[in-house]
Design a protein around this motif. Structure first.
Motif, short mmCIF file in Angstrom:
data_model
loop_
_atom_site.label_atom_id
_atom_site.label_comp_id
_atom_site.label_asym_id
_atom_site.label_seq_id
_atom_site.Cartn_x
_atom_site.Cartn_y
_atom_site.Cartn_z
N LEU A 43 24.93 2.80 -57.83
CA LEU A 43 25.24 1.49 -57.25
C LEU A 43 26.60 0.99 -57.72
O LEU A 43 27.35 0.40 -56.95
CB LEU A 43 24.14 0.49 -57.59
N GLN A 44 26.92 1.24 -58.99
CA GLN A 44 28.22 0.83 -59.53
C GLN A 44 29.35 1.54 -58.77
O GLN A 44 30.37 0.93 -58.45
CB GLN A 44 28.29 1.17 -61.02
N VAL A 79 20.75 -5.98 -60.05
CA VAL A 79 21.99 -6.02 -59.28
C VAL A 79 22.35 -7.48 -59.02
O VAL A 79 21.47 -8.33 -58.90
CB VAL A 79 21.88 -5.25 -57.94
N HIS A 80 23.65 -7.76 -58.95
CA HIS A 80 24.14 -9.10 -58.67
C HIS A 80 24.96 -9.01 -57.40
O HIS A 80 26.05 -8.43 -57.38
CB HIS A 80 24.99 -9.61 -59.84
N LEU A 89 21.96 -0.95 -47.81
CA LEU A 89 22.44 0.42 -47.57
C LEU A 89 22.86 1.09 -48.88
O LEU A 89 22.59 2.28 -49.09
CB LEU A 89 23.61 0.41 -46.58
N ALA A 90 23.49 0.33 -49.76
CA ALA A 90 23.88 0.89 -51.05
C ALA A 90 22.64 1.28 -51.84
O ALA A 90 22.60 2.36 -52.45
CB ALA A 90 24.71 -0.13 -51.84
N LEU A 91 21.63 0.43 -51.85
CA LEU A 91 20.41 0.72 -52.62
C LEU A 91 19.68 1.94 -52.07
O LEU A 91 19.30 2.83 -52.83
CB LEU A 91 19.47 -0.49 -52.61
N TYR A 92 19.46 1.97 -50.78
CA TYR A 92 18.69 3.07 -50.22
C TYR A 92 19.47 4.39 -50.19
O TYR A 92 18.88 5.44 -49.99
CB TYR A 92 18.12 2.69 -48.86
N GLY A 93 20.77 4.33 -50.44
CA GLY A 93 21.56 5.55 -50.57
C GLY A 93 21.63 6.05 -52.01
O GLY A 93 22.12 7.13 -52.27
#
Length: 185
Positions: A43-44, A79-80, A89-93
């Motif tokens: 995520l970062q 996450v913030h 999309l970022a999370l599920y990727g």
């Protein structure tokens, strides 16, 4: 086909506009066991602000002992961000991410004061230990010292302890209040 779609989604995340009218909040993310660091790093890399509080522990094997860092909240990262399509999309990727904490994976925002309390305690290197989640009890704030402003629930079983909870992940930890003054909130 699935891998190509996943790559396409993750490479186009930055192309999705961020709505400037909304404010970012903290959200808890469920992860597979022992994938917290990987999810936070993924995520970062995608530009999402993450927080993963880690404790240093000594683990012993038959032939050696080693200091390792383990998550304060196993199977969770924070996450913030603004809760929007870009974040989803970022999370599920992210490999090892299971979804947001909340009904139907919609995510429930965590009050900033709870995350800031954890950050303050982690920075002060206070000895933390897991504690059962408390919903009843007196809510208090530490007055003065390095932990000034940290809020939690006063537990009076035995010695005085402050319990800091993240209700959305159903987890808590406690610290000893010996030597600290507290005031009701």
């Amino acid at each position: 086909m699935q891998a190509g779609l996943e790559h396409e989604l993750s490479s186009n995340i930055s192309a999705i506009p961020i709505s400037s009218g909304e404010q970012a909040h903290w959200y808890a993310v469920r992860t597979r066991p022992r994938h917290e660091k990987k999810v936070a790093a993924d995520l970062q890399e995608k530009g999402v602000v993450t927080y993963l509080p880690l404790l240093t522990q000594v683990h012993r094997w038959s032939d050696r002992r080693k200091m390792i860092q383990v998550p304060l909240f196993p199977c969770y990262a924070f996450v913030h961000s603004i809760f929007d399509l870009r974040l989803r999309l970022a999370l599920y990727g992210a490999q090892g991410a299971l979804g947001f904490v909340g009904p139907n994976n919609q995510g429930v925002s965590i009050p900033d004061v709870q995350i800031e309390s954890i950050r303050t305690l982690m920075a002060a290197k206070v000895a933390l230990m897991p504690y059962p989640l408390l919903k009843i009890g007196q809510k208090v704030r530490i007055r003065g010292g390095a932990l000034d402003g940290v809020e939690g629930i006063l537990a009076t079983k035995g010695d005085r302890r402050l319990v800091v909870s993240i209700e959305s992940v159903h987890a808590s930890f406690s610290i000893s209040l010996e030597g600290y003054d507290v005031e009701p909130v």
